[in-house]
Design a protein around this motif. Structure first.
Motif, PDB file in Angstrom:
ATOM      1  N   VAL A 249     -15.663 -17.128   6.018  1.00 39.91           N
ATOM      2  CA  VAL A 249     -14.570 -18.035   6.398  1.00 39.91           C
ATOM      3  C   VAL A 249     -13.981 -17.546   7.715  1.00 39.91           C
ATOM      4  CG1 VAL A 249     -14.013 -18.778   4.049  1.00 39.91           C
ATOM      5  CG2 VAL A 249     -12.941 -16.710   4.968  1.00 39.91           C
TER       6      VAL A 249
ATOM      7  N   ASP B 295      -6.500 -16.678   5.673  1.00 40.62           N
ATOM      8  CA  ASP B 295      -5.765 -17.824   5.129  1.00 40.62           C
ATOM      9  C   ASP B 295      -6.714 -18.855   4.528  1.00 40.62           C
ATOM     10  OD1 ASP B 295      -3.307 -16.720   5.767  1.00 40.62           O
ATOM     11  OD2 ASP B 295      -3.181 -17.755   7.700  1.00 40.62           O
ATOM     12  N   VAL B 296      -7.785 -19.167   5.226  1.00 42.61           N
ATOM     13  CA  VAL B 296      -8.781 -20.102   4.685  1.00 42.61           C
ATOM     14  C   VAL B 296      -9.409 -19.491   3.440  1.00 42.61           C
ATOM     15  CG1 VAL B 296     -11.003 -21.243   5.120  1.00 42.61           C
ATOM     16  CG2 VAL B 296      -9.243 -21.214   6.904  1.00 42.61           C
TER      17      VAL B 296
ATOM     18  N   THR C 296      -7.028 -19.878   0.507  1.00 39.69           N
ATOM     19  CA  THR C 296      -6.979 -21.264   0.040  1.00 39.69           C
ATOM     20  C   THR C 296      -8.200 -21.592  -0.810  1.00 39.69           C
ATOM     21  OG1 THR C 296      -5.677 -21.949   1.955  1.00 39.69           O
ATOM     22  CG2 THR C 296      -6.873 -23.682   0.789  1.00 39.69           C
ATOM     23  N   ILE C 297      -9.378 -21.246  -0.318  1.00 46.83           N
ATOM     24  CA  ILE C 297     -10.611 -21.515  -1.070  1.00 46.83           C
ATOM     25  C   ILE C 297     -10.650 -20.673  -2.338  1.00 46.83           C
ATOM     26  CG2 ILE C 297     -13.133 -21.274  -1.021  1.00 46.83           C
ATOM     27  CD1 ILE C 297     -13.010 -22.163   1.940  1.00 46.83           C
TER      28      ILE C 297
ATOM     29  N   GLU D  56     -14.788 -12.863  11.211  1.00 45.72           N
ATOM     30  CA  GLU D  56     -14.606 -13.695  10.033  1.00 45.72           C
ATOM     31  C   GLU D  56     -14.152 -12.817   8.875  1.00 45.72           C
ATOM     32  OE1 GLU D  56     -17.750 -17.233  10.132  1.00 45.72           O
ATOM     33  OE2 GLU D  56     -18.752 -15.286  10.070  1.00 45.72           O
TER      34      GLU D  56
ATOM     35  N   ASN E 266     -14.102 -28.074   1.048  1.00 47.84           N
ATOM     36  CA  ASN E 266     -12.825 -27.465   1.431  1.00 47.84           C
ATOM     37  C   ASN E 266     -12.949 -26.470   2.576  1.00 47.84           C
ATOM     38  OD1 ASN E 266     -10.648 -28.322  -0.690  1.00 47.84           O
ATOM     39  ND2 ASN E 266     -12.544 -28.010  -1.833  1.00 47.84           N
ATOM     40  N   HIS E 267     -14.091 -26.405   3.197  1.00 45.05           N
ATOM     41  CA  HIS E 267     -14.366 -25.425   4.254  1.00 45.05           C
ATOM     42  C   HIS E 267     -14.282 -26.109   5.625  1.00 45.05           C
ATOM     43  CE1 HIS E 267     -16.212 -22.062   6.313  1.00 45.05           C
ATOM     44  NE2 HIS E 267     -16.232 -21.392   5.174  1.00 45.05           N
ATOM     45  N   PRO E 268     -13.717 -25.415   6.610  1.00 45.04           N
ATOM     46  CA  PRO E 268     -13.580 -26.048   7.928  1.00 45.04           C
ATOM     47  C   PRO E 268     -14.863 -26.080   8.768  1.00 45.04           C
ATOM     48  CG  PRO E 268     -12.643 -23.845   7.996  1.00 45.04           C
ATOM     49  CD  PRO E 268     -13.022 -24.114   6.560  1.00 45.04           C
TER      50      PRO E 268
ATOM     51  N   CYS F  39     -21.238 -24.476   6.285  1.00 43.41           N
ATOM     52  CA  CYS F  39     -20.689 -23.212   5.793  1.00 43.41           C
ATOM     53  C   CYS F  39     -21.739 -22.445   4.998  1.00 43.41           C
ATOM     54  CB  CYS F  39     -19.439 -23.457   4.958  1.00 43.41           C
ATOM     55  SG  CYS F  39     -19.704 -24.472   3.499  1.00 43.41           S
TER      56      CYS F  39
END
Length: 142
Positions: free
Chosen positions: A46, A50-51, A54-55, A89, A111-113, A117
């Protein structure tokens, strides 16, 4: 000399035949055995903690993972769109049931930016049986 060889052969025979059986029997009495490949560890990179949080929270809340470790400050070097990239990362180490890896992957992807991914998993071949049992208690079957 012949007596020493015979004694050594008997000790070797005892250790090869009887000692493993004692260890296995003793281990089975003290802990519950767990099927190999029933549980997996998945890895997801990620862009930041923060990401990852969240995940990770979403995976645990939705019972797709028993535990998500966030390993900060990994450096990833990869080729993307014909360019060599280097990014800082975080790495998620996710413990789950093997039967839930597809749903876990679907959740991460949605849910991944990142456009693409990373979600890779490996079966857990061996582990602490009470810990593996705990994974099973927290991540239900399909």
């Amino acid at each position: 000399m012949l007596v020493n060889i015979t004694r050594k052969s008997l000790i070797t025979f005892y250790l090869a035949i009887f000692r493993p059986n004692f260890v296995v029997s003793h281990a089975n009495m003290s802990t519950e055995s767990v099927d190999a490949d029933k549980y997996s560890v998945a890895y997801v990179t990620v862009p930041n903690n923060d990401v990852g949080k969240t995940i990770g929270h979403g995976l645990v809340k939705n019972k797709l993972a028993a535990c998500v470790n966030i390993i900060p400050q990994v450096t990833s070097i990869y080729e993307w769109k014909n360019e060599i990239n280097e990014d800082n990362e975080a790495l998620l180490m996710i413990k789950t049931r093997t039967s839930q890896v597809d749903k876990l992957t679907e959740y991460v992807r949605s849910n991944h930016p990142y456009e693409v991914c990373e979600v890779i998993s490996l079966p857990i071949k061996n582990g602490n049986p009470p810990y593996l049992k705990w994974i099973g208690e927290n991540v239900p079957e399909n």
